[in-house]
Design an enzyme around this catalytic site. Sequence first.
Site, short mmCIF file in Angstrom:
data_model
loop_
_atom_site.label_atom_id
_atom_site.label_comp_id
_atom_site.label_asym_id
_atom_site.label_seq_id
_atom_site.Cartn_x
_atom_site.Cartn_y
_atom_site.Cartn_z
N GLY A 208 -18.41 35.64 -17.88
CA GLY A 208 -17.13 35.63 -17.02
C GLY A 208 -17.07 36.86 -16.30
O GLY A 208 -17.02 36.76 -14.88
N ILE B 222 -16.32 34.66 -24.33
CA ILE B 222 -17.17 34.66 -23.17
C ILE B 222 -18.37 35.49 -23.40
O ILE B 222 -19.01 36.04 -22.71
CB ILE B 222 -16.29 35.25 -22.10
CG1 ILE B 222 -15.86 36.74 -22.30
CG2 ILE B 222 -15.24 34.39 -21.76
CD1 ILE B 222 -15.07 37.30 -21.15
N ASN C 2 -15.49 44.44 -35.54
CA ASN C 2 -17.11 44.12 -35.78
C ASN C 2 -17.74 44.88 -34.98
O ASN C 2 -18.16 44.84 -33.82
CB ASN C 2 -17.19 42.53 -35.38
CG ASN C 2 -18.67 42.32 -36.00
OD1 ASN C 2 -19.78 42.87 -35.87
ND2 ASN C 2 -18.77 41.03 -36.33
N GLY D 112 -9.08 47.48 -26.94
CA GLY D 112 -10.21 46.75 -26.53
C GLY D 112 -11.42 47.89 -26.37
O GLY D 112 -11.39 48.90 -26.33
N GLU E 217 -14.60 46.73 -21.83
CA GLU E 217 -14.66 47.29 -20.65
C GLU E 217 -14.88 48.62 -20.39
O GLU E 217 -15.22 49.39 -19.72
CB GLU E 217 -13.47 46.94 -19.80
CG GLU E 217 -13.31 45.37 -19.53
CD GLU E 217 -12.07 45.04 -18.82
OE1 GLU E 217 -12.34 43.87 -18.22
OE2 GLU E 217 -11.12 45.60 -18.60
#
Lengths: 169, 732
Positions: B241, B468, B618, B689, B692
């Site tokens: 995506g 995704i 992970n 996160g 990115e």
Amino acid sequence: MTKVSFTVNGQAVALSLDTRTTLLDALREHLQLTGSKKGCDHGQCGACTVMVNGRRINSCLSLAVMHEGNEVTTIEGLGSPESMHPMQDAFVRHDGYQCGYCTPGQICSSVAILEEIKAGIPSHVSADLNAQPRVTPEEIRERMSGNICRCGAYSNIVDAITEVAGRQA
Amino acid sequence: MKFDTPATTNPIDQMQVVGHPLNRIDGPLKTTGRAPYAYERHDAVPNQAYGYVIGAAIAKGRITAMDLSAARAAPGVLAIVTAENAGPLGKGNYNVAKLLGGPEVEHYHQAIAIVVAATFEQARAAAYLVKVDYAESQGAFDLAGAKAAGLGPSQATPDARVGDFAHAFAAAPVQLDATYTTPDQSHSMMEPHASLAAWDGDRVVVWTSNQMIDWSTGDLARTLNMPKEKVRLISPFIGGGFGGKLWLRTDAVLAALGARAARRPVKVALTRPLIPNNTTRRAATIQRIRIGATQDGKISAIGHESWSGNLLGGHPENAVEQTRLLYAGANRLTGTRLAQLDLTEGNSMRAPGEAPGLMALEIAMDEMAEKLGMDPVEFRAINDTQVDPSNPDRPFSRRQLVECLRLGAERFGWVGRSARPGTRREGQWLVGMGMASGFRNNVVMRSGARVRLDGQGVVTVETDMTDIGTGSYTIIAQTAAEMMGVAMDKVVVRLGDSAFPASAGSGGQWGGNSSTAGVYAACVKLRETVAQKIGLNSADAVFEDGQVRTGNRQVSLAEAAGESGLVAEDTIEFGDLAKRFQESTFAGHFVEVGVDAATGEVRVRRMLAVCAAGRILNPKTARSQVIGAMTMGVGGALVEELALDKRRGFFVNHDLAGYEVPVHADIPHQEVIFLDEVDEMSSPMKAKGVGELGLCGVAAAVANAIYNATGVRVRDYPITLDKYLDRLPEVA
Ligand code: FES
Ligand code: FES
């Protein structure tokens, strides 16, 4: 409509097809073997890679009716979740994929390039066209470059192929 | 569950399952071709027809006539839907241009019709029989022209100022004032946007490929003017995506309209050549950066302005975001300027804002370090800040940028870099090293999940979260296994269905942390339910090895659940911790390149990323996220560019042959190191996160390595031969 018959993963199939149907769409739409992917339909990405008579091709660039009597092998024919091909298993352990959409094509190409190297077929990076090519990261990367992975799993894919090649040697 | 105080010790800290480099649980399906993507759901409904989307052949203007007669009469055609016969349509909250255009055309390849036929070949052939007449009008396509005409900040997005930038910059003994450009880019995910729609009375089900199920369910309902409850989206597997599938797009709308018109299920995939001009793009930027520093390298003034263009109603590419936060400095100016351009909508692509912003800022930092005669790592380290530079009362929750840079320098052998560019030669190769800081904000989003426990002791998680390629299936299973004290093979994860609780979805690198926190919340409830059922005090119940116990009492989960099973549902909601603390993720990116001394060909030889991004749930899948992002960074540095035809207003190289992305031969072995870190401010998972972050800074590290190899500075991405070949050092 034209009739065509070939084998897919060892099974004989007989289809009556619109002559415009690609081998890829024959597999995906008519035989419902959706493991082979359609990333571009124009021979630009490699997601549709399958083996025909032992050689890999982009199945989107080939009309199904051209394959009368051929032997087609798809990702489904290499292995199943219950009984994976060593290359499929290596991809899982090395995380050689992310979204999974390029993956069947990558795996079909991976299996095929090791055969190509074994058969002594040189590539752009083979220094000596007459010598037996070896399984090096450079040879793998060169030969795999028709299979795009936008998720960027390349580094892991090369590790997976290298491992399988090492076990075969 | 409300998360509004820092996380304390909780069951995730046991790290029996979480934090382990487990293989993906969806791996066997994906590697054997058994994972079904949207266009492949032969199992879902019988009698599927095929839709073929037609895109506008002009960038701006009106359709004056559409002749459908030949197409209607073509073999196999079941229906043709255009704006004229589609009935009244609304527009999604997240869409700028209409997803079915006409008579007004807002951008090139905006969808203007769908032809539905019994087979794909028939639909495609008929689509070419549709005749369209246009009255073309003059569009605006030129960002540089808009900038030259004096485009300034808008009222909606005023400049952010701290101190007195202009004065401090003018007074700084060492100054840099440079302008950089980044091109339009296309997500180019491998799976085209695709949907299968089937109506049942006034309800519609759409099997699709979408990152944000809840947003897009709402937007499809809005577009079709129907209640959200009557729309169901199902998206268990998504072939990439990168932000291009955050939104409802035309495949879903036209599949639904086509199915309604043809009175049977219809599936649609956008053809590859339609995607770059029809779907969203990462908008090109022009960025002016000014940095002023003292002789000893302390930044006293930093300014960053960015110009980008979008359709009316679209947002600017926020390429200055990281500059507000990344380095210290008392006087600051950041701002965006937005031109109105009649190109397909500019919107999020992996790390929107920071990715193009750091492409510019981190070259500027390299240039500044050179002016100061400082090592680029050292220059960044002495300008570190542990607080928000615009608001010193607001600390970073956890910031280990300097640790990333120093460890990276050590592991990469940075000492071997020659400070003088163009001086290291190995045979035909000019060799150079470059580095850059990586920075990406951590965003948290409310996220829900339902967890069931059955009489076999199997835990089933249901959430509309998507995977995704990020590894959501696996980290969600790890979270549930850890919380309920069961083995991984006792967990089933079901994702991507709007019938499940609404989740954070996949975007902005918020998905991993937020969605697992939602699963954590639901599991806390399920633990309470289990304890209550068997009359234990949930506070001291231990969940381990498929058992729950307190003191010497022990009951298996299977037994506790019984025949009827137990179910719990909850949503994690985030309080104001993210306001009180700046939550961000950090990296050091290091790259070595060889540049062919004669031909100028660039080869990336080595890459290393050191990341500090909270708890890594992970390490195997997280590492894959980072190497994938590094690969995209190499693309951004060297090849990726949507080439704009400024006369006709469209991107010319609109397929995977013309829009180049890295292939195997472009990418060396990649190294990734995660710093040991937990962030108690981010969520009960203490994660942040990472998907990115791996991209942010990479392209600049490549650019800086090319400079170090050759002494040629290119400020205009991508760094292609035409921009530097004539400036390479004389071949000895
Ligand atoms: S689908 Fe055949 S090469 Fe892309
Ligand atoms: S795994 Fe997503 S494109 Fe390769």
